[in-house]
Design a protein around this motif. Sequence first.
Motif, PDB file in Angstrom:
ATOM      1  N   SER A 482       0.845  -1.194   0.000  1.00  0.00           N
ATOM      2  CA  SER A 482       0.000   0.000   0.000  1.00  0.00           C
ATOM      3  C   SER A 482       0.875   1.235   0.000  1.00  0.00           C
ATOM      4  O   SER A 482       2.066   1.179   0.340  1.00  0.00           O
ATOM      5  CB  SER A 482      -0.921   0.025   1.225  1.00  0.00           C
ATOM      6  N   GLU A 484       0.213   5.809   0.560  1.00  0.00           N
ATOM      7  CA  GLU A 484      -0.764   6.877   0.759  1.00  0.00           C
ATOM      8  C   GLU A 484      -0.057   8.181   1.055  1.00  0.00           C
ATOM      9  O   GLU A 484       1.082   8.212   1.552  1.00  0.00           O
ATOM     10  CB  GLU A 484      -1.729   6.531   1.892  1.00  0.00           C
ATOM     11  N   ASP A 528      -7.536   2.385   4.562  1.00  0.00           N
ATOM     12  CA  ASP A 528      -7.109   3.770   4.501  1.00  0.00           C
ATOM     13  C   ASP A 528      -6.717   4.276   5.891  1.00  0.00           C
ATOM     14  O   ASP A 528      -7.109   3.709   6.918  1.00  0.00           O
ATOM     15  CB  ASP A 528      -8.226   4.649   3.947  1.00  0.00           C
TER      16      ASP A 528
END
Length: 740
Positions: A482, A484, A528
Amino acid sequence: MTSTALLARCRPHPLPLLAGLALTALPLLPSMAQSTGSQEILLEEIIVTAQKRLENLQTVPASVSVLSGAQMAKSSPGGLADYAAYLPGFSVTSAGTPGQVTIALRGISAVGQAATVGTYIDDTPLGSSSNYARATSFALDLFPYDIQQVEVLRGPQGTLYGASTMGGLLKYVTRQPDLNKTEVRFGAEMSGTDKAGGANWGVRGQVNIPLVEDRLAIQASAFRQENAGYIDNPMTGARNTNPVDQEGARIAALWRPAETVTVRLSALFQKVDALNNSVAAYDPVTDRPLGGRLDSRYRMDQSFDKDLSFYSGTLDWDLDWANLTSATSYSKAETVQGQDASLVYGDLFPMFTGGAVAPGLAPFELGLDLEKWTQEVRLTSPSGQGFEWMLGGFYTWEDSVQAQLLNATDINGNPVPGLDPMAIVSIPSRYEEVAVFGNATVALTDRFDVTAGLRWARNEQDYQQITDGALVGGAAEMVGASSENVLTFMVSPRLRVNDDLTLYTRVASSYRPGGPNVALPGLPPSVDADTLISYEGGVKSTLLDGRLLANAAVFLIDWKDIQIAASNGGIGYLENGGKARSAGLEFETVLLPGDGWRLGFNGAYTDAFFKGDVPSVGALDNDRLPLIPKFSFSVTADQEIALAGDWTGNFGGGYRWSGSTYNAAPNAPEAVSTKSYGVLDLHAGVSDGTVSVRAFVRNAMNSRATTSASMLTSAVGVQQQIDRTVLQPRTIGLSLDVTY
């Protein structure tokens, strides 16, 4: 993959397999300056580094509490759980030993696996930012001996301190070497705990040596503390099963090669070794002890061992127009937690063997290895200007491995053929983050200014999920990744009405990093970040000609996209589930009425609740968040008196009270409440500046309270027992320290 998941009881709340989850008498605030003759008794100025500047506590536009090492020493605490209740709004939930603690501030509880409160040692962070190193269950619980002071920053600190500081920050400020004074101090203490099988004892020492006057000094310290057990186990016949040993050492160097340059180096080591937890067994229906109130019921020991090594180096260079700071750290933490999971998985043996094997024992071991590097560089303008600013960059890299092993043996400890081991899980993960941040303070008048700041951060994570064993459907290996970007902000107007009164408001945001999710069909590949925004207003005042300090703050926090540790069919995973709100107020006071007295009254009201239903954790709209008391307060009183010659005496005490809590959402099937409780601590001592003798009593009224709980549920859904962490019974001790 089997629908029956491994369920660890990593207290205070059980969590399922995968998703990085395991199977499962202190006065507060400034000290007193008392002088002789007709001079007044005044509160001393307290200097903090909350905004990464040296500032007076009473002018910082944020809610900050400070507890000095000297204050902590009066009651000889063994860790956070012994003094946290004297800090308003600071919740510490212990699983029964130092180092097995979960911390929360302002109602932002640990409902996921990553921490919601950051931890710093001096200028550098410690602990994981990812979801797979179990940071929320094993927060840093630094032994108090080498601490100069503890600073607790309430409210989100994402702009200056980065990830996982949504509730606030716990900052340990350690003792620094003295460039001009040779000093040796050593001490020892002995105490006895009611119902314990022996004495508690500890030894400690520290030496400070200036090698080059005004230029170079080193400081070294070490300690060892052994506490006797007081929990019995009628199931095995063992008595006093929960002894705890703690030991550690630290060496620090302070080098000033020039008047404008300072270099600080430090190496810290700490070890916790516990044979069992301070946990008693209760009936899941009647919620009464299954045996005595200090009896556990396990067939095997539930040990806990943690080794921490922490190295840091900080450079401060005064460039005249700005101060350059470089702070570097490397840490390595190794944690091994043993659990007796027989009541959870033992009944599965007949199911897996077609009735050929009777229910047996299921020893479970959780191992965590974490390596972490951090580097921060920042430029800070001089203080006291009409325009102040700070610019910085931050980098961290961490590598963690979580290992889970669940064995299957018969009642005599022999492996069950074809079933042992039931599960082997390995979760290696990597977390890397880079960030830039800055803030500025603009003085609009000589009394009114505004501070604003921003932080941009990007993290990238890799994850592996390696499993084997009958309970997890055989051998499998999956990977995830991931990345972000997150932006946080802070705005804080401040009005200094006069030299003794400051009013401020503060709007700030923070976040907890997301990350790769368990690799299972139907689940999103990652979760998230969860984020929050806090609105705060506060007042800081010094009244009665310096004899009364009174601070208060009110706050409202909106939390969204909460990272939830959920399960479906027994398989654990992560999800962004729902919203929450926390609102409340906190206050702290110190009054010096004269004649050597100091009085304190501190407290907090926190209303933290889910907004909307969260079915995956059994939460309904307006359910309280777990582990958070609505009300808590403390009262302290101390007096210092002059004795013959250079000798002074002091005596006093403190009463700390915490409201009731839940281990989970109140409507969840596993929810268990813990009643409110109060604890009285007392202390007295004499000192001539060289020799200090202290007597202390912790839990003087011998309260039988329990401080947290977890429901133990079998793999087939039967509630077996409630495990309650027991408040340490009355402990009476004597401590001696010599400094020369």
